[in-house]
Design a protein around this motif. Sequence first.
Motif, mmCIF file in Angstrom:
data_model
loop_
_atom_site.group_PDB
_atom_site.id
_atom_site.type_symbol
_atom_site.label_atom_id
_atom_site.label_comp_id
_atom_site.label_asym_id
_atom_site.label_seq_id
_atom_site.Cartn_x
_atom_site.Cartn_y
_atom_site.Cartn_z
ATOM 1 N N THR A 77 0.818 -1.212 0.000
ATOM 2 C CA THR A 77 0.000 0.000 0.000
ATOM 3 C C THR A 77 0.853 1.265 0.000
ATOM 4 O O THR A 77 0.380 2.334 -0.344
ATOM 5 C CB THR A 77 -0.931 0.019 1.222
ATOM 6 N N GLY A 78 2.108 1.160 0.404
ATOM 7 C CA GLY A 78 2.976 2.328 0.353
ATOM 8 C C GLY A 78 3.097 2.881 -1.059
ATOM 9 O O GLY A 78 3.279 4.074 -1.261
ATOM 10 N N ASN A 79 3.002 2.017 -2.036
ATOM 11 C CA ASN A 79 3.080 2.455 -3.418
ATOM 12 C C ASN A 79 1.839 3.210 -3.845
ATOM 13 O O ASN A 79 1.893 4.075 -4.702
ATOM 14 C CB ASN A 79 3.295 1.241 -4.332
ATOM 15 N N PHE A 80 0.698 2.896 -3.249
ATOM 16 C CA PHE A 80 -0.530 3.568 -3.625
ATOM 17 C C PHE A 80 -0.520 5.037 -3.205
ATOM 18 O O PHE A 80 -1.213 5.846 -3.785
ATOM 19 C CB PHE A 80 -1.731 2.859 -2.998
ATOM 20 N N THR A 81 0.242 5.358 -2.193
ATOM 21 C CA THR A 81 0.312 6.750 -1.756
ATOM 22 C C THR A 81 0.781 7.642 -2.891
ATOM 23 O O THR A 81 0.204 8.688 -3.178
ATOM 24 C CB THR A 81 1.271 6.884 -0.554
ATOM 25 N N ASN A 82 1.846 7.264 -3.556
ATOM 26 C CA ASN A 82 2.367 8.058 -4.668
ATOM 27 C C ASN A 82 1.493 7.920 -5.907
ATOM 28 O O ASN A 82 1.318 8.870 -6.674
ATOM 29 C CB ASN A 82 3.797 7.613 -5.006
ATOM 30 N N PHE A 116 -10.240 6.496 1.369
ATOM 31 C CA PHE A 116 -10.300 5.275 0.577
ATOM 32 C C PHE A 116 -9.701 4.132 1.395
ATOM 33 O O PHE A 116 -8.549 4.195 1.818
ATOM 34 C CB PHE A 116 -9.527 5.449 -0.726
ATOM 35 N N SER A 117 -10.483 3.088 1.622
ATOM 36 C CA SER A 117 -10.023 1.983 2.452
ATOM 37 C C SER A 117 -8.939 1.174 1.743
ATOM 38 O O SER A 117 -8.754 1.266 0.524
ATOM 39 C CB SER A 117 -11.197 1.064 2.801
ATOM 40 N N TYR A 118 -8.267 0.366 2.548
ATOM 41 C CA TYR A 118 -7.200 -0.499 2.017
ATOM 42 C C TYR A 118 -7.728 -1.430 0.925
ATOM 43 O O TYR A 118 -7.131 -1.576 -0.136
ATOM 44 C CB TYR A 118 -6.599 -1.301 3.175
ATOM 45 N N ARG A 119 -8.877 -2.060 1.158
ATOM 46 C CA ARG A 119 -9.419 -2.979 0.156
ATOM 47 C C ARG A 119 -9.789 -2.250 -1.135
ATOM 48 O O ARG A 119 -9.603 -2.785 -2.230
ATOM 49 C CB ARG A 119 -10.647 -3.699 0.725
ATOM 50 N N LEU A 120 -10.328 -1.036 -1.014
ATOM 51 C CA LEU A 120 -10.673 -0.273 -2.215
ATOM 52 C C LEU A 120 -9.429 0.085 -3.012
ATOM 53 O O LEU A 120 -9.404 -0.014 -4.243
ATOM 54 C CB LEU A 120 -11.427 0.997 -1.825
ATOM 55 N N LEU A 121 -8.382 0.483 -2.320
ATOM 56 C CA LEU A 121 -7.142 0.819 -3.009
ATOM 57 C C LEU A 121 -6.572 -0.386 -3.746
ATOM 58 O O LEU A 121 -6.043 -0.266 -4.850
ATOM 59 C CB LEU A 121 -6.113 1.341 -2.002
ATOM 60 N N VAL A 122 -6.695 -1.547 -3.151
ATOM 61 C CA VAL A 122 -6.151 -2.753 -3.769
ATOM 62 C C VAL A 122 -7.016 -3.220 -4.933
ATOM 63 O O VAL A 122 -6.523 -3.602 -5.997
ATOM 64 C CB VAL A 122 -6.009 -3.872 -2.721
ATOM 65 N N GLU A 132 -1.945 5.030 9.456
ATOM 66 C CA GLU A 132 -1.034 3.927 9.740
ATOM 67 C C GLU A 132 -1.745 2.721 10.353
ATOM 68 O O GLU A 132 -1.250 1.597 10.282
ATOM 69 C CB GLU A 132 0.073 4.404 10.700
ATOM 70 N N ARG A 133 -2.915 2.922 10.943
ATOM 71 C CA ARG A 133 -3.591 1.821 11.614
ATOM 72 C C ARG A 133 -4.396 0.961 10.649
ATOM 73 O O ARG A 133 -4.336 -0.267 10.696
ATOM 74 C CB ARG A 133 -4.503 2.368 12.707
ATOM 75 N N ASN A 134 -5.164 1.598 9.755
ATOM 76 C CA ASN A 134 -6.020 0.804 8.865
ATOM 77 C C ASN A 134 -5.602 0.879 7.401
ATOM 78 O O ASN A 134 -6.276 0.351 6.531
ATOM 79 C CB ASN A 134 -7.485 1.225 9.021
ATOM 80 N N LEU A 135 -4.482 1.573 7.129
ATOM 81 C CA LEU A 135 -3.922 1.695 5.773
ATOM 82 C C LEU A 135 -4.866 2.376 4.795
ATOM 83 O O LEU A 135 -4.770 2.183 3.584
ATOM 84 C CB LEU A 135 -3.519 0.317 5.233
ATOM 85 N N ALA A 136 -5.803 3.182 5.316
ATOM 86 C CA ALA A 136 -6.686 3.954 4.442
ATOM 87 C C ALA A 136 -5.941 5.170 3.904
ATOM 88 O O ALA A 136 -5.120 5.776 4.604
ATOM 89 C CB ALA A 136 -7.927 4.395 5.199
ATOM 90 N N GLN A 137 -6.222 5.527 2.652
ATOM 91 C CA GLN A 137 -5.645 6.719 2.038
ATOM 92 C C GLN A 137 -6.675 7.837 2.115
ATOM 93 O O GLN A 137 -7.830 7.662 1.701
ATOM 94 C CB GLN A 137 -5.270 6.442 0.581
ATOM 95 N N ASN A 138 -6.276 8.983 2.649
ATOM 96 C CA ASN A 138 -7.204 10.085 2.884
ATOM 97 C C ASN A 138 -6.785 11.314 2.085
ATOM 98 O O ASN A 138 -5.592 11.632 1.990
ATOM 99 C CB ASN A 138 -7.242 10.428 4.372
ATOM 100 N N PHE A 139 -7.785 12.003 1.548
ATOM 101 C CA PHE A 139 -7.556 13.232 0.806
ATOM 102 C C PHE A 139 -8.445 14.322 1.392
ATOM 103 O O PHE A 139 -9.649 14.124 1.584
ATOM 104 C CB PHE A 139 -7.877 13.054 -0.673
ATOM 105 N N THR A 140 -7.855 15.465 1.688
ATOM 106 C CA THR A 140 -8.587 16.584 2.280
ATOM 107 C C THR A 140 -8.474 17.804 1.377
ATOM 108 O O THR A 140 -7.379 18.140 0.913
ATOM 109 C CB THR A 140 -8.023 16.924 3.671
ATOM 110 N N VAL A 141 -9.603 18.441 1.110
ATOM 111 C CA VAL A 141 -9.600 19.668 0.325
ATOM 112 C C VAL A 141 -9.903 20.834 1.268
ATOM 113 O O VAL A 141 -10.728 20.716 2.180
ATOM 114 C CB VAL A 141 -10.628 19.607 -0.830
#
Length: 306
Positions: free
Chosen positions: A5-10, A90-96, A277-286
């Motif tokens: 999931t670290g790759n999904f961040t970029n 975006f949850s970990y499963r959604l990102l994957v 870091e706990r649930n590996l969700a990716q978050n975006f804030t505007v």
Amino acid sequence: AYHTTGNFTNLTLDAANKSMMVGYVETPSTWLGPMRQGTSATDFKNINRLRMGSVPNLPVWNDNANPERASFADAKETYAVEAYSLELSFSYRLLVNDDMDAISRAPAMLGVAAKRTVNAVAWSPITANPLLSDGVALFSAASGARKRQNLTTGSGTPTVANVGALTALMRLMRGENTPEAVEGSDVLNLQPAYIVGPAALETTINQLVNSAYDPSASVNHMVYNPTRVLTPVIEPLLDASSTTAWYLFASPSQIDTVEVTFLQGQETPVTRSFMDERNLAQNFTVLQTFASKAMNHRGIQKHAGA
């Protein structure tokens, strides 16, 4: 390691930022034109916008006497910017599992929401009719410190005659009252540049300003239509307040009407991203920080229409 999931961040960061900006740029907005964008604020402190009264007309100077001293006043409107923000997660499963459709669409929707919010806040003084610094509502009959009206009540759809009546009221507006609360001698001769109305009046307004001749002239259809110089602005946000009220706005280059001000660096939205870091969700804030304030009643005329 490249499939964690670290790759999904970029991978998702650039897509989210670009999608958000595309949504923001492409979303229609009607405030810029009848209103002006003020100088960006540097902080959340109060913004004081001053209005200077005019120097009165020159009187006759009697021989062997000192010239009369001018008496004029100033006024100000005060407001401050406010922060507006929203977050998508975006949850970990959604990102994957997702094929990028959700990642590409959702941030664009953030951009649309940001632009829509700016437009809604910009038009809020028109529907809320707040008090200005003279203690009188933005739209009012002549009352108290307000020597001339900018509100016409009763039935009246946008026609050449009704636009002409409001145009005359706008042209005859005077500047700031003197310190003695007397109406100033300066006739501003303001000219309307925009005709603004709700979606309910869209056809009526467009027929009026786009007709070569006066649409109401039944005897002589070759009667000149002076409203053709006006730019029509249709704003559906106005319908919730009134489906009959319409407005004339002078150009903000001639006089202040409503001012929209952004925090410096946030004239467009700012997007931040972080991974939980706990649930590996990716978050975006505007985030976008701005405010809207009615500056001067003289450059806006309202017809209640009913």
